[in-house]
Write a protein that holds these residues in place. Structure first.
Motif: not given
Length: 319
Positions: A99-126
């Protein structure tokens, strides 16, 4: 519709390659037994590219061709990423008591995907600024010659995508027949390529519900119900097929069910669109909407998946 199907199949193939590349067989970063699930790299790559082609350069691509813009964002990136696969891996971890893996899996998965699009937007603007400086004019004006703005060009594009779709389906059908007769696991991939476009088409249709709200009053217009329905329904059907695989437990059933899961349901659900909507809400005047949207999507999918998959596994003692 043909352009969505072609880009959808390409998304399926890319997702499969990323699974193999980062999975236990090659790099060994992801696996079915950890919070770094197999589809995490494809979800991150798809979210990053969504920042490029679905946010920063979306207007420029649409100016040249609406088919290309929709094909890239809805077809390719929507099929490259998968929410149902992510949810199912968390269900499988919960069945094993992690269950700890489940919680971390959702949190880390959401964080990494959210940060990926942020990096994508910033690099694309540059990159966009570099292009504008080097060309001395706007990107849109420089791509005028490539614009699909006539009936003749539309017919040419339609013919090209139709030929590509027929070729991809034909090759997939031949390889499916060969691999299926030899009981190879590769048959799952080719079946996924055949049924994947159906998932893209359903998701594209459901996207029309986004922004409409509920009822005649249009309540909760900010909530993308189309994407929610696509992700939750795909997660539920994937959980049901996983239960069927446990119950039937044959090679044929496993190939067919896994092919449908990877293709149709993988293309029906999406992380790239989900995370783009999440990011837009987070940057709005009401950032709480982003986290509400994420919580509703994840909790609903995981809760229903638990009833459909986990409960039967626990009660019947499937292995």
């Amino acid at each position: 519709m043909t352009h969505l199907a072609v880009f959808g199949i390409l998304g399926v193939l890319t997702r499969y390659l990323l699974q193999k590349l980062f999975g236990p067989g090659v790099v060994g970063v992801t696996s079915n037994q950890t919070i770094l699930y197999l589809d995490l790299p494809s979800n991150m790559v798809g979210s990053f590219l969504m920042g490029w082609f679905g946010v920063v350069f979306k207007g420029d691509i649409s100016y040249m061709s609406d088919h290309l813009a929709i094909g890239l964002s809805t077809g390719y990136l929507g099929s490259l990423t998968t929410f149902s696969g992510w949810n199912q891996k968390m269900l499988e971890l919960s069945v094993e008591g992690h269950w700890v893996f489940v919680l971390l899996g959702f949190l880390i998965g959401l964080f990494l995907a959210a940060y990926s699009i942020i990096v994508g937007v910033e690099t694309a603007k540059g990159f966009r600024k570099l292009l504008e400086r080097s060309s001395g004019c706007g990107i849109t004006s420089s791509g005028t010659s490539w614009r699909v703005d006539s009936h003749k060009r539309h017919l040419v594009v339609l013919a090209v995508f139709s030929l590509m779709l027929i070729s991809l389906w034909s090759v997939s059908g031949v390889l499916l027949r060969e691999e299926f007769s030899s009981d190879s696991s590769e048959a799952q991939l080719w079946l996924a390529c055949i049924v994947g476009p159906l998932g893209v088409w359903i998701r594209w249709f459901l996207a029309r519900l986004n922004g409409r709200g509920l009822g005649r009053m249009g309540l909760l217009k900010w909530f993308p119900f189309g994407t929610l329905i696509a992700n939750v329904s795909a997660a539920c059907v994937m959980a049901a097929l996983s239960t069927v695989k446990k119950e039937v437990d044959t090679k044929t059933c496993d190939i067919v069910a896994t092919g449908i899961q990877f293709g149709l349901l993988g293309c029906l659900s999406t992380v790239s669109t989900f995370i783009a909507e999440f990011n837009a809400m987070r940057e709005s005047k009401y950032p709480w909407r982003a986290y509400t949207y994420a919580m509703v999507t994840i909790c609903t999918s995981f809760g229903l998946g638990t009833l459909i998959y986990s409960v039967p596994v626990w009660t019947k003692g499937y292995k």
